[in-house]
Structure formats: structure tokens, C-alpha cells
Write an enzyme that holds these catalytic residues in place. Sequence first.
Site, short mmCIF file in Angstrom:
data_model
loop_
_atom_site.label_atom_id
_atom_site.label_comp_id
_atom_site.label_asym_id
_atom_site.label_seq_id
_atom_site.Cartn_x
_atom_site.Cartn_y
_atom_site.Cartn_z
N HIS A 25 2.04 -11.18 -155.53
CA HIS A 25 1.76 -10.01 -154.68
C HIS A 25 2.83 -9.86 -153.59
O HIS A 25 2.55 -10.04 -152.40
CB HIS A 25 0.37 -10.15 -154.04
N SER A 46 3.94 -15.97 -151.46
CA SER A 46 4.67 -15.15 -152.44
C SER A 46 5.94 -14.54 -151.86
O SER A 46 6.51 -13.62 -152.43
CB SER A 46 3.75 -14.04 -152.95
N GLU A 100 -7.29 -12.90 -159.16
CA GLU A 100 -7.60 -14.30 -159.46
C GLU A 100 -9.09 -14.49 -159.73
O GLU A 100 -9.50 -15.19 -160.67
CB GLU A 100 -7.15 -15.20 -158.30
N CYS A 139 -5.78 -24.28 -152.53
CA CYS A 139 -4.67 -25.16 -152.94
C CYS A 139 -3.90 -25.72 -151.74
O CYS A 139 -4.06 -25.26 -150.62
CB CYS A 139 -3.74 -24.42 -153.89
N SER A 177 -1.42 -9.22 -150.51
CA SER A 177 -1.33 -10.68 -150.64
C SER A 177 -2.43 -11.35 -149.83
O SER A 177 -2.39 -11.38 -148.60
CB SER A 177 0.05 -11.15 -150.15
N CYS A 207 5.33 -21.03 -152.77
CA CYS A 207 4.67 -22.25 -153.22
C CYS A 207 5.18 -22.57 -154.62
O CYS A 207 5.90 -21.77 -155.23
CB CYS A 207 3.16 -22.02 -153.26
N THR A 243 -8.18 -19.75 -154.80
CA THR A 243 -7.25 -20.76 -154.25
C THR A 243 -6.63 -20.37 -152.90
O THR A 243 -6.07 -21.22 -152.23
CB THR A 243 -6.09 -21.00 -155.23
N HIS A 276 -10.25 -9.11 -156.42
CA HIS A 276 -8.96 -9.81 -156.48
C HIS A 276 -8.72 -10.31 -157.91
O HIS A 276 -9.64 -10.80 -158.56
CB HIS A 276 -8.94 -10.97 -155.48
N ASN A 328 -3.33 -14.49 -149.40
CA ASN A 328 -3.00 -15.65 -148.55
C ASN A 328 -2.19 -15.23 -147.34
O ASN A 328 -2.32 -15.82 -146.26
CB ASN A 328 -2.30 -16.74 -149.37
#
Length: 346
Positions: free
Chosen positions: A66, A292, A151, A219, A247, A37, A189, A149, A249
Site C-alpha cells: 500500500h 511499505s 489482509e 508482526c 496503509s 519490512c 499483522t 482490509h 500500519n
Amino acid sequence: MGPYPGGMTTSPEATDLVDQDAGRTKRVLLAKPRGYCAGVDRAVVTVEKALETYGPPIYVRKEIVHNRHVVDTLSERGVIFVDETDEVPEGALVVFSAHGVSPAVHAEAARRNLRTIDATCPLVTKVHKEVNRFAREDYDILLIGHEGHEEVEGTAGEAPDRVQLVDKPEDVDKVQVRDPSRVVWLSQTTLSVDETMERVDQLKKRFPDLQAPPSDDICYATSNRQQAVKAMAPECDLVIVVGSQNSSNSKRLVEVALQAGAGDAHLVDYASQIDEQWLEGVTTVGVTSGASVPDVLVMQVLDHLAERGWNHVDEVTTANEKVTFALPRELRKDLDDNPTKPRSVR
Ligand code: 10G
Ligand code: SF4
């Protein structure tokens, strides 16, 4: 190079294209968008440019993103990954990861006279600003996200006494607010879009006046990658998601694939981790990757599959992404004085 997307087949041996057991055509569906991204691209280029501009060692707090391959490659080039800023020598340069850091981390780095470059994704910074705004307006903030996490730690750290984390369904009942008419939900996100909305529905039952984020916190990249995998999953006997175990996502893509009807789904860092048994009796393999993940790893998976007869690749495109972010200001300033060529982990 092995197979290429877009319905093109390389070395189309008729026997390779047919799964003898099922008598159907072996094929790969390749999700688009997938992989890097804009925030990851910016963060990785930031570290690379910092290496080129200032020379090694460059310190990075936590994994810049990650992904094992990205972290290993940057380590080989002289990046030292640390868990906390107290591991960085006084006066050295430290880059903050794309997932963001709390004000306490900024303060600690300043106290230790560290030079810092903040590679926090601008879309994470946006959520930090929302936390600040709602905390200033005296709201209770319900932050939907995964406990532990990075974030979430950074975002909650903007206003620790106003933010409560909602991770599992049972967390909804534990939340305590001061005024039910001044409550807002915000989120990490990289969550599952569907699971987040389930959590919001649960929260709304407790707090009917619950406010939503001013704009989506999940996002564009997260939702686009989930959308693409959803589109292809019902046709897939197996979905291979390229991405690392830490990771968020990427893991969500495995779950979304299964929920959307894929026969099976697995997360792998590398093609070599694909278990031969996963491919038994499989006709259609879906392939995608987390935000990522460098695309070279996906191409290696396609090569691996082509060697086993899956050499017809159709790309399933559900969105075209054009988002890019400028490099962090601290770096741009120094780059103007020391222009260098990019050399990206891709
Ligand atoms: O999916 P998570 O948050 O675990 O991170 P990642 O590094 O695998 O992917 C990029 C996403 C971020 C930098 C979080 S905003
Ligand atoms: Fe930014 Fe989204 Fe990428 Fe995270 S996943 S770095 S928020 S673009």
C-alpha cells in the site's frame, strides 16, 4: 544530499539551528526502525524480478504493497495492477500481493489457467495456517482486524464459516460462539499493539477461556515501528509519518505518535505534502515511515526540513532488524534458469 542521521549536522549555520521564536534548537528525531519490512522488500523484489525474467506486462492483483510511490514506479515499468483475477487475460502471469489472498482467489486463478506467483508475506501465511488449524479443531475464531482490509479478507477466507471479524469496540458484543470454551483470537499483522490488547481484554470479559494466538500475529515490523515512534513522540512538537492513506500500519503510526504525546502528527506520501503551517512554532520534528515506504521518500522529507532550518538529525534507535525472507518458490525456480540483477524501488 541534505542532512544525515546520527547526530550529524550538515551546513550548521547557527541561525538555522535556532528557532527564533522559542529560542531553542531546531532538530529532527528520526525513528529507527522505519520503512520497508522484510515482507515488503520480498514482495517488491518479487515483482521486479518477475518483470526482468518474464518481461512486461506483469499483472499484480491489488496493490503489491500500500504505497503510492511503489505502485506508480512499478506501473511505469510495465506492471498492470488489477482488482480481481478476472481482469487478467487467460494464461497470463499474476502476482498476489504481500497482504495475502483467500483460497477462493487461488482457485479462481487456477480455473482461469493463470500463472501465479504468491508474494504473500510469510508472516501473513503463518496467520492463515493458524486459522486453518483452529478451524480444523472446531474453534470459533475471533479475528481482530479492520473490516474491508485485503489482509483480513484473505485470512478470513481460509475458513469463512468459523471466523468472525472484530474491528470496533461494539463488535465485541455482536460475536456469537458455539462453545465459549473453544474460542481463540487471532489478528491482522499491522494493528496497533495497544488497541488490540484493549480489544482482547474486552473479549476476555465475555469469554474468560479465550485462547491467544500461538505466537504474536502482529508482526515484528509493526510492533518495532510503533515502539520507535512511542520512544520519540513525547519530545516531538510534530511527527511526520511517511506513508499512504490506505496503509494500515502507517496510519497506526500517526495514532500511536499522538497517543504517546506528540503535539501533532500527519501522514504524507511526499515531502511536498508537508503543510507550512504544521511547522509554525515547532522545534522538534519526529520523522518515521510505514513498512511499505521506500527510504528515499524519508530522505526527501529530511531535505525538505533541512531547507527550512531543521538540519540537525538524531536517529532514535529502539531495535535493529535483521529479518529477511527468501523469494517465492515459483520465482526462485525460474530465476535459477534466468539469473538477473535486482533493481529495487528503494
Ligand atoms: O499496513 P497495510 O496492511 O495496509 O499494508 P502496507 O502495504 O502499507 O504495509 C506492509 C504490510 C503488509 C503487506 C501487510 S502484512
Ligand atoms: Fe510481513 Fe509484517 Fe511486513 Fe506485513 S508488515 S509484510 S506481516 S513483515
